[in-house]
Enzyme design. Structure first.
Site, PDB file in Angstrom:
ATOM      1  N   GLY A  31      -2.431   5.111  -6.271  1.00 26.56           N
ATOM      2  CA  GLY A  31      -2.809   3.734  -5.988  1.00 26.56           C
ATOM      3  C   GLY A  31      -1.770   2.785  -6.536  1.00 26.56           C
ATOM      4  O   GLY A  31      -0.587   3.110  -6.597  1.00 26.56           O
ATOM      5  N   GLU A  32      -2.201   1.586  -6.917  1.00 27.55           N
ATOM      6  CA  GLU A  32      -1.325   0.561  -7.489  1.00 27.55           C
ATOM      7  C   GLU A  32      -0.304   0.009  -6.492  1.00 27.55           C
ATOM      8  O   GLU A  32       0.542  -0.797  -6.872  1.00 27.55           O
ATOM      9  CB  GLU A  32      -0.546   1.091  -8.714  1.00 27.55           C
ATOM     10  CG  GLU A  32      -1.377   1.615  -9.847  1.00 27.55           C
ATOM     11  CD  GLU A  32      -0.544   2.129 -11.016  1.00 27.55           C
ATOM     12  OE1 GLU A  32       0.710   2.008 -10.974  1.00 27.55           O
ATOM     13  OE2 GLU A  32      -1.148   2.651 -11.963  1.00 27.55           O
ATOM     14  N   GLY A  33      -0.321   0.467  -5.249  1.00 26.97           N
ATOM     15  CA  GLY A  33       0.741   0.092  -4.322  1.00 26.97           C
ATOM     16  C   GLY A  33       1.987   0.944  -4.470  1.00 26.97           C
ATOM     17  O   GLY A  33       3.026   0.632  -3.892  1.00 26.97           O
TER      18      GLY A  33
END
Length: 336
Positions: free
Chosen positions: A303-305
């Protein structure tokens, strides 16, 4: 510019009024590509990416100088159902890590020259457990959409949206199922790494949410089953379209948020590409539904980009070749 909507209905109208790409710039980029010092098609998908990007930026010979990465964080009431391997407190702890530059996304943003911003959305007020009621009121959902919209820098020339929120793969699975169809088991995966019992609890929670909140309206599905960070990502992706800023989509959670836009208005994701295929099992199904082919497949599930941020390098490479290479005429090379 502040978000031009104040209700879900006016947000829907905003999506319908989104601008199209610049066809002249796209055609000019395609013409330039045909004249570059290389065999036709030799750069493969990089050529298509450059032409796509040029059309959205309105320049046949564009540059990428100001990428923006935005991380949205939210907490989820459905965590009460035991759906995550981590406690909700981790969301705020990771936001602090982002703000101090210690997370993977900080390193990737820095590596590819992206400005990174973090927005925590009411972490002290988790969404309602969607197995018992709607996750958000319309006011909360609209506020999150507005936060996402207002977070986008109009001067950015590329956008990545990422997220942090313990429990948000559960919320994303529920949204994907509600918007795209299928049962809870089809869309629910292990997320942060839950064991078999945890996966069963997640799947049961998604099934209960779908039964309680059946709707054909994708924006209502987002409100009833989503989270503030999912809504904020949707708002940011919509704002990027308004500003003609191309977007690299991240993994399963980001794409679930994007699917809401795709179903709310046809063509709303034409300014986006998929950055990567994550290890979350249903992400491929989600990409298939969106008609997106990922740029990378590295088994990421952070996640987190992070996957989308890594793909900034791919797009930068495509534009560097397209805009920086000489044409046959410029180089004095015979084109046959």
């Amino acid at each position: 510019m502040q978000a031009p909507f104040s209700t879900l209905s006016t947000f829907r109208e905003t999506l319908a009024a989104a601008p199209a790409l610049d066809a002249a710039a796209r055609d000019g980029a395609a013409e330039r590509n045909s004249q570059l010092t290389k065999p036709p098609g030799a750069l493969g998908r990089l050529e298509d990416l450059a032409i796509w990007y040029a059309g959205w930026r309105g320049s046949a010979q564009p540059q990428i100088n100001a990428p923006q990465v935005i991380i949205f964080a939210g907490n989820h009431g459905v965590c009460a159902q035991g759906v995550s391997a981590f406690p909700p407190e981790v969301t705020a702890q990771m936001v602090a890590n982002f703000e101090h530059g210690g997370a993977a996304i900080n390193q990737l943003s820095r590596a590819f020259g992206a400005k990174m911003d973090v927005h925590a959305l009411a972490l002290d007020r988790p969404t309602v457990d969607f197995t018992t009621g709607p996750a958000m009121s319309e006011e909360d959902a609209v506020s999150a959409l507005q936060t996402g919209w207002n977070a986008v820098d109009p001067d950015a020339d590329l956008l990545v949206t990422g997220e942090m929120g313990i429990g948000n793969t559960t919320s994303a699975a529920a949204v994907a199922a509600a918007v795209l169809g299928g049962d809870a088991a089809t869309w629910t995966g292990r997320g942060t790494g839950v064991d078999d019992a945890g996966l069963a609890r997640k799947t049961d929670a998604v099934a209960k949410g779908l039964a309680l909140h059946a709707t054909d309206d994708p924006l209502e599905a987002l409100r009833r089953l989503g989270g503030r960070e999912l809504a904020a990502m949707a708002g940011a992706i919509a704002a990027a379209r308004h500003y003609r800023i191309p977007v690299i989509l991240d993994g399963f959670i980001c794409c679930a948020a994007a699917a809401v836009l795709a179903k709310a208005e046809d063509g709303t994701l034409d300014h986006t590409v998929a950055g990567h295929l994550s290890a979350e099992g249903a992400h491929q199904k989600l990409l298939d539904a969106l008609g997106k082919s990922p740029l990378l497949n590295l088994g990421l599930r952070l996640g987190e980009g992070s996957g989308a941020a890594l793909a900034i390098g791919i797009l930068k490479g495509a534009i560097a070749c397209h805009s920086g290479m000489a044409t046959f005429a410029e180089a004095g090379v015979s084109d046959g």
